[in-house]
Write a protein that holds these residues in place. Structure first.
Motif, PDB file in Angstrom:
ATOM      1  N   LEU A 123       6.080 -14.395 -16.121  1.00 11.53           N
ATOM      2  CA  LEU A 123       5.677 -14.061 -14.763  1.00 11.53           C
ATOM      3  C   LEU A 123       4.510 -14.975 -14.444  1.00 11.53           C
ATOM      4  CD1 LEU A 123       5.694 -12.089 -12.286  1.00 11.53           C
ATOM      5  CD2 LEU A 123       4.040 -10.721 -13.578  1.00 11.53           C
ATOM      6  N   PHE A 124       4.574 -15.677 -13.297  1.00 12.58           N
ATOM      7  CA  PHE A 124       3.503 -16.632 -13.014  1.00 12.58           C
ATOM      8  C   PHE A 124       3.309 -16.840 -11.526  1.00 12.58           C
ATOM      9  CE2 PHE A 124       7.446 -18.915 -13.637  1.00 12.58           C
ATOM     10  CZ  PHE A 124       7.462 -19.882 -12.642  1.00 12.58           C
ATOM     11  N   ILE A 125       2.084 -17.265 -11.188  1.00  5.58           N
ATOM     12  CA  ILE A 125       1.750 -17.619  -9.811  1.00  5.58           C
ATOM     13  C   ILE A 125       2.186 -19.067  -9.601  1.00  5.58           C
ATOM     14  CG2 ILE A 125      -0.109 -17.971  -8.153  1.00  5.58           C
ATOM     15  CD1 ILE A 125      -1.628 -15.711  -9.582  1.00  5.58           C
ATOM     16  N   GLN A 126       3.150 -19.261  -8.730  1.00  6.43           N
ATOM     17  CA  GLN A 126       3.676 -20.596  -8.451  1.00  6.43           C
ATOM     18  C   GLN A 126       2.701 -21.392  -7.589  1.00  6.43           C
ATOM     19  OE1 GLN A 126       6.595 -22.026  -9.535  1.00  6.43           O
ATOM     20  NE2 GLN A 126       5.956 -23.886  -8.520  1.00  6.43           N
ATOM     21  N   SER A 127       2.231 -20.764  -6.492  1.00  7.73           N
ATOM     22  CA  SER A 127       1.308 -21.467  -5.600  1.00  7.73           C
ATOM     23  C   SER A 127       0.515 -20.473  -4.766  1.00  7.73           C
ATOM     24  CB  SER A 127       2.071 -22.427  -4.675  1.00  7.73           C
ATOM     25  OG  SER A 127       2.945 -21.698  -3.827  1.00  7.73           O
ATOM     26  N   VAL A 128      -0.614 -20.950  -4.251  1.00  8.41           N
ATOM     27  CA  VAL A 128      -1.462 -20.166  -3.356  1.00  8.41           C
ATOM     28  C   VAL A 128      -1.827 -21.066  -2.180  1.00  8.41           C
ATOM     29  CG1 VAL A 128      -3.619 -18.887  -3.099  1.00  8.41           C
ATOM     30  CG2 VAL A 128      -2.423 -18.861  -5.284  1.00  8.41           C
ATOM     31  N   ARG A 129      -1.633 -20.541  -0.975  1.00  7.62           N
ATOM     32  CA  ARG A 129      -1.998 -21.300   0.232  1.00  7.62           C
ATOM     33  C   ARG A 129      -3.068 -20.522   0.984  1.00  7.62           C
ATOM     34  NH1 ARG A 129       2.798 -23.697   3.592  1.00  7.62           N
ATOM     35  NH2 ARG A 129       1.727 -22.349   5.028  1.00  7.62           N
ATOM     36  N   TYR A 130      -4.112 -21.238   1.396  1.00  9.20           N
ATOM     37  CA  TYR A 130      -5.218 -20.615   2.117  1.00  9.20           C
ATOM     38  C   TYR A 130      -6.029 -21.694   2.801  1.00  9.20           C
ATOM     39  CZ  TYR A 130      -7.945 -22.249  -1.851  1.00  9.20           C
ATOM     40  OH  TYR A 130      -8.526 -23.046  -2.801  1.00  9.20           O
ATOM     41  N   ASN A 131      -6.847 -21.289   3.748  1.00  8.44           N
ATOM     42  CA  ASN A 131      -7.748 -22.209   4.422  1.00  8.44           C
ATOM     43  C   ASN A 131      -9.082 -22.163   3.682  1.00  8.44           C
ATOM     44  OD1 ASN A 131      -9.280 -23.724   6.123  1.00  8.44           O
ATOM     45  ND2 ASN A 131      -8.791 -22.589   7.981  1.00  8.44           N
ATOM     46  N   PRO A 132      -9.549 -23.272   3.127  1.00  9.05           N
ATOM     47  CA  PRO A 132     -10.790 -23.249   2.349  1.00  9.05           C
ATOM     48  C   PRO A 132     -12.059 -23.117   3.198  1.00  9.05           C
ATOM     49  CG  PRO A 132      -9.901 -25.457   2.413  1.00  9.05           C
ATOM     50  CD  PRO A 132      -8.901 -24.582   3.087  1.00  9.05           C
ATOM     51  N   ASN A 133     -11.950 -23.280   4.512  1.00  5.98           N
ATOM     52  CA  ASN A 133     -13.103 -23.161   5.407  1.00  5.98           C
ATOM     53  C   ASN A 133     -12.788 -22.153   6.503  1.00  5.98           C
ATOM     54  OD1 ASN A 133     -14.752 -25.322   4.240  1.00  5.98           O
ATOM     55  ND2 ASN A 133     -13.106 -26.633   4.972  1.00  5.98           N
ATOM     56  N   VAL A 134     -13.584 -21.082   6.566  1.00  7.52           N
ATOM     57  CA  VAL A 134     -13.383 -20.050   7.585  1.00  7.52           C
ATOM     58  C   VAL A 134     -14.723 -19.698   8.210  1.00  7.52           C
ATOM     59  CG1 VAL A 134     -11.343 -19.096   6.450  1.00  7.52           C
ATOM     60  CG2 VAL A 134     -13.590 -18.159   5.923  1.00  7.52           C
ATOM     61  N   PHE A 135     -14.681 -18.939   9.303  1.00 10.76           N
ATOM     62  CA  PHE A 135     -15.899 -18.545   9.994  1.00 10.76           C
ATOM     63  C   PHE A 135     -16.212 -17.081   9.733  1.00 10.76           C
ATOM     64  CE2 PHE A 135     -14.454 -22.175  12.533  1.00 10.76           C
ATOM     65  CZ  PHE A 135     -15.580 -22.964  12.414  1.00 10.76           C
ATOM     66  N   LEU A 136     -17.478 -16.781   9.670  1.00 13.80           N
ATOM     67  CA  LEU A 136     -17.974 -15.435   9.417  1.00 13.80           C
ATOM     68  C   LEU A 136     -17.413 -14.470  10.453  1.00 13.80           C
ATOM     69  CD1 LEU A 136     -19.975 -13.834   7.629  1.00 13.80           C
ATOM     70  CD2 LEU A 136     -21.715 -14.312   9.343  1.00 13.80           C
ATOM     71  N   GLY A 137     -16.889 -13.339   9.988  1.00  8.45           N
ATOM     72  CA  GLY A 137     -16.341 -12.326  10.888  1.00  8.45           C
ATOM     73  C   GLY A 137     -14.865 -12.494  11.201  1.00  8.45           C
ATOM     74  N   ASN A 138     -14.296 -13.642  10.869  1.00  7.01           N
ATOM     75  CA  ASN A 138     -12.876 -13.872  11.134  1.00  7.01           C
ATOM     76  C   ASN A 138     -12.020 -13.367   9.976  1.00  7.01           C
ATOM     77  OD1 ASN A 138     -13.622 -15.127  13.469  1.00  7.01           O
ATOM     78  ND2 ASN A 138     -12.867 -17.147  12.917  1.00  7.01           N
ATOM     79  N   SER A 139     -10.772 -13.063  10.269  1.00  6.66           N
ATOM     80  CA  SER A 139      -9.795 -12.722   9.234  1.00  6.66           C
ATOM     81  C   SER A 139      -8.960 -13.960   8.953  1.00  6.66           C
ATOM     82  CB  SER A 139      -8.895 -11.590   9.709  1.00  6.66           C
ATOM     83  OG  SER A 139      -9.647 -10.418   9.883  1.00  6.66           O
ATOM     84  N   PHE A 140      -8.547 -14.121   7.699  1.00  6.50           N
ATOM     85  CA  PHE A 140      -7.757 -15.290   7.325  1.00  6.50           C
ATOM     86  C   PHE A 140      -6.698 -14.877   6.307  1.00  6.50           C
ATOM     87  CE2 PHE A 140     -11.385 -15.046   4.554  1.00  6.50           C
ATOM     88  CZ  PHE A 140     -10.897 -15.332   3.296  1.00  6.50           C
ATOM     89  N   ILE A 145       0.555 -16.033  -1.333  1.00  8.83           N
ATOM     90  CA  ILE A 145       0.817 -16.236  -2.753  1.00  8.83           C
ATOM     91  C   ILE A 145       2.321 -16.243  -2.990  1.00  8.83           C
ATOM     92  CG2 ILE A 145       0.502 -13.766  -3.168  1.00  8.83           C
ATOM     93  CD1 ILE A 145      -0.386 -14.433  -5.997  1.00  8.83           C
ATOM     94  N   ASN A 146       2.763 -17.208  -3.792  1.00  8.22           N
ATOM     95  CA  ASN A 146       4.158 -17.292  -4.233  1.00  8.22           C
ATOM     96  C   ASN A 146       4.177 -17.039  -5.731  1.00  8.22           C
ATOM     97  OD1 ASN A 146       5.399 -18.140  -1.736  1.00  8.22           O
ATOM     98  ND2 ASN A 146       4.353 -20.081  -2.041  1.00  8.22           N
ATOM     99  N   LEU A 147       4.968 -16.052  -6.157  1.00 11.61           N
ATOM    100  CA  LEU A 147       5.073 -15.777  -7.583  1.00 11.61           C
ATOM    101  C   LEU A 147       6.523 -15.877  -8.025  1.00 11.61           C
ATOM    102  CD1 LEU A 147       6.148 -12.607  -8.378  1.00 11.61           C
ATOM    103  CD2 LEU A 147       4.083 -12.117  -7.130  1.00 11.61           C
ATOM    104  N   ASN A 148       6.707 -16.187  -9.287  1.00  9.96           N
ATOM    105  CA  ASN A 148       8.035 -16.297  -9.893  1.00  9.96           C
ATOM    106  C   ASN A 148       8.082 -15.490 -11.168  1.00  9.96           C
ATOM    107  OD1 ASN A 148       8.991 -18.070  -7.945  1.00  9.96           O
ATOM    108  ND2 ASN A 148       8.473 -19.888  -9.101  1.00  9.96           N
ATOM    109  N   ALA A 149       9.277 -15.013 -11.505  1.00 12.64           N
ATOM    110  CA  ALA A 149       9.491 -14.290 -12.754  1.00 12.64           C
ATOM    111  C   ALA A 149      10.798 -14.766 -13.361  1.00 12.64           C
ATOM    112  CB  ALA A 149       9.538 -12.787 -12.507  1.00 12.64           C
TER     113      ALA A 149
END
Length: 135
Positions: free
Chosen positions: A18-35, A39-43
């Motif tokens: 069981l493993f985490i294949q990839s993670v996508r996210y924005n590395p820069n966000v603003f205070l108070g915002n939701s982002f 996550i993509n996982l495989n088994a």
């Protein structure tokens, strides 16, 4: 004029994992915002078992989802929505609960870093004009 014979080497056995294949996210966000954090996982060869996908910050579980593995070659994608509450560099941990028979658990976790900025700034475009002389 000499024949060449090739010999295949290596192990092609599919092991339980069981493993985490990839993670996508924005590395820069603003205070108070939701982002989103996607996550993509495989088994592999773990059908019929359940695992938990956890998103943690500073040791506290922010969100958790239970995933039931239905096939021998299983893929799953999920998204967590996180709110940027503190200014500065935030560390988030993603982890999967290890399963029975799994040989490698080192790929069951991933750490990501998010830079939370407090100020939004406008980008100004500056125009520069050049004078050209035609000879």
């Amino acid at each position: 004029s000499v024949p060449v014979y090739s010999v295949g080497t290596g192990d092609t056995t599919i092991r339980k994992d069981l493993f985490i294949q990839s993670v996508r996210y924005n590395p820069n966000v603003f205070l108070g915002n939701s982002f989103p954090v996607e996550i993509n996982l495989n088994a592999r060869e773990l059908q019929g078992q359940k695992t938990s996908v956890r998103l943690k910050s500073k040791g506290q579980v922010l969100s958790e989802k239970v995933v039931e593995i239905s096939t021998s070659r299983f893929s799953y994608q999920t998204t967590f929505v996180v709110e940027a509450k503190e200014k500065g560099l935030s560390q988030l941990e993603l982890e999967l609960t290890p399963l029975t028979g799994e040989e490698n658990i080192s790929n069951n976790s991933r750490t990501i870093f998010i830079d939370v900025n407090s100020e939004k700034s406008k980008i100004r475009s500056s125009s520069v004009w050049f004078n050209r002389k035609i000879l």
